[in-house]
Design a protein around this motif. Structure first.
Motif, PDB file in Angstrom:
ATOM      1  N   ASN A   1       0.804   4.127  -2.792  1.00  0.00           N
ATOM      2  CA  ASN A   1       0.443   5.500  -2.393  1.00  0.00           C
ATOM      3  C   ASN A   1       1.424   6.540  -2.921  1.00  0.00           C
ATOM      4  O   ASN A   1       1.110   7.734  -2.944  1.00  0.00           O
ATOM      5  CB  ASN A   1       0.338   5.608  -0.877  1.00  0.00           C
ATOM      6  CG  ASN A   1      -0.952   5.013  -0.344  1.00  0.00           C
ATOM      7  OD1 ASN A   1      -1.939   4.905  -1.073  1.00  0.00           O
ATOM      8  ND2 ASN A   1      -0.948   4.616   0.932  1.00  0.00           N
TER       9      ASN A   1
ATOM     10  N   VAL B   1      -0.146   8.443  -5.582  1.00  0.00           N
ATOM     11  CA  VAL B   1      -1.155   9.401  -5.101  1.00  0.00           C
ATOM     12  C   VAL B   1      -0.482  10.688  -4.620  1.00  0.00           C
ATOM     13  O   VAL B   1      -0.966  11.790  -4.856  1.00  0.00           O
ATOM     14  CB  VAL B   1      -1.981   8.767  -3.959  1.00  0.00           C
ATOM     15  CG1 VAL B   1      -2.984   9.773  -3.405  1.00  0.00           C
ATOM     16  CG2 VAL B   1      -2.696   7.514  -4.446  1.00  0.00           C
ATOM     17  N   LYS B   2       0.668  10.518  -3.975  1.00  0.00           N
ATOM     18  CA  LYS B   2       1.383  11.675  -3.416  1.00  0.00           C
ATOM     19  C   LYS B   2       2.145  12.453  -4.486  1.00  0.00           C
ATOM     20  O   LYS B   2       2.479  13.624  -4.272  1.00  0.00           O
ATOM     21  CB  LYS B   2       2.357  11.211  -2.338  1.00  0.00           C
ATOM     22  CG  LYS B   2       1.684  10.585  -1.126  1.00  0.00           C
ATOM     23  CD  LYS B   2       2.723  10.043  -0.147  1.00  0.00           C
ATOM     24  CE  LYS B   2       2.070   9.382   1.044  1.00  0.00           C
ATOM     25  NZ  LYS B   2       3.078   8.787   1.968  1.00  0.00           N
TER      26      LYS B   2
ATOM     27  N   ARG C   1       0.824  -1.213   0.000  1.00  0.00           N
ATOM     28  CA  ARG C   1       0.000   0.000   0.000  1.00  0.00           C
ATOM     29  C   ARG C   1       0.854   1.256   0.000  1.00  0.00           C
ATOM     30  O   ARG C   1       0.535   2.241  -0.677  1.00  0.00           O
ATOM     31  CB  ARG C   1      -0.933   0.003   1.207  1.00  0.00           C
ATOM     32  CG  ARG C   1      -2.022  -1.055   1.164  1.00  0.00           C
ATOM     33  CD  ARG C   1      -3.202  -0.599   0.341  1.00  0.00           C
ATOM     34  NE  ARG C   1      -4.243  -1.610   0.277  1.00  0.00           N
ATOM     35  CZ  ARG C   1      -5.264  -1.561  -0.549  1.00  0.00           C
ATOM     36  NH1 ARG C   1      -5.374  -0.559  -1.409  1.00  0.00           N
ATOM     37  NH2 ARG C   1      -6.183  -2.514  -0.565  1.00  0.00           N
ATOM     38  N   ASP C   2       1.934   1.229   0.776  1.00  0.00           N
ATOM     39  CA  ASP C   2       2.827   2.393   0.814  1.00  0.00           C
ATOM     40  C   ASP C   2       3.427   2.654  -0.560  1.00  0.00           C
ATOM     41  O   ASP C   2       3.531   3.806  -0.997  1.00  0.00           O
ATOM     42  CB  ASP C   2       3.955   2.164   1.832  1.00  0.00           C
ATOM     43  CG  ASP C   2       3.464   2.178   3.265  1.00  0.00           C
ATOM     44  OD1 ASP C   2       2.303   2.583   3.489  1.00  0.00           O
ATOM     45  OD2 ASP C   2       4.232   1.789   4.154  1.00  0.00           O
TER      46      ASP C   2
END
Length: 215
Positions: free
Chosen positions: A18, A21-22, A14-15
């Motif tokens: 993400n 997304v960031k 997930r990290d």
């Protein structure tokens, strides 16, 4: 993928996902670069990860050794097989194109995986290999993060564009002298239109996609 890095990608799937997304602008720049080279036909992304690129670019299939990452890719509608690039559970000459986005820097033996890619591609099929060139600002930045113990980059080995070319050619690939490159303004969050550049000019960009034809 290096066997030692699979548990890392399982634990922090997930990290990893993400990050896109960031860093939306950077990710969009890279997506556009990949999409400029992906042809029509049946394709597969090797080391599909969370399926971020495959889902956006329209690559229907993926191969991924980290189960947690494969599950994220399946959630994006990608048909994912769990397996390693060094020994692919795929038939000879069965694909029109393959895509490898950054995954090559996490492989124990890139030549084994690229030999397998040659096997599963049809004659005249295309391989698109996208890397963060080692001598770019981005390459130096990520290598420094790796030296400081970053959970992902400490397992990475970065390559120059010419090293990829020199690896591919003896394996039966014809490498294009034009590369799709983007992120020319150094490390930072920004969108940039990708462009075709000569292979010799690609090293200064933060993201470069090399096209090779299976002979």
């Amino acid at each position: 993928m290096a066997l030692s890095s699979i548990p890392i990608f399982n634990k922090y799937a997930r990290d990893y996902d993400n990050w896109y997304v960031k860093h939306v602008d950077t990710a969009e720049s890279e997506i556009k670069a990949v999409s400029m080279l992906v042809p029509k036909g049946l394709g597969i992304e090797i080391g599909v990860g969370s399926g971020f690129f495959a889902g956006r670019v329209g690559i229907p299939m993926g191969l991924e050794p980290a189960i947690a990452m494969a599950e994220l890719a399946r959630d994006r509608g990608i048909d994912v097989m769990v397996g390693v690039g060094e020994s692919m559970p795929l038939r000879d000459s069965s694909f029109d194109y393959t895509v490898i986005v950054v995954t090559i820097c996490f492989l124990d033996d890139p030549r084994k995986t690229l030999t397998e890619v040659h096997r599963i591609l049809r004659p005249g099929g295309r391989l698109i290999t996208c890397i963060v060139p080692r001598d770019s600002d981005h390459g130096r930045y990520y290598m420094e993060l790796g030296r400081k113990g970053h959970r992902f980059y400490r397992a990475a080995h970065f390559y120059t564009v010419n090293e990829i070319k020199r690896t591919l050619e003896p394996l039966g690939f014809s490498v294009s002298d034009r590369v799709v490159a983007v992120l020319s303004r150094g490390v930072g969050e920004y969108f940039e239109e990708p462009k075709f550049v000569k292979l010799s000019e690609a090293e200064r960009f933060g993201f470069a996609c090399i096209e090779a034809i299976r002979e």
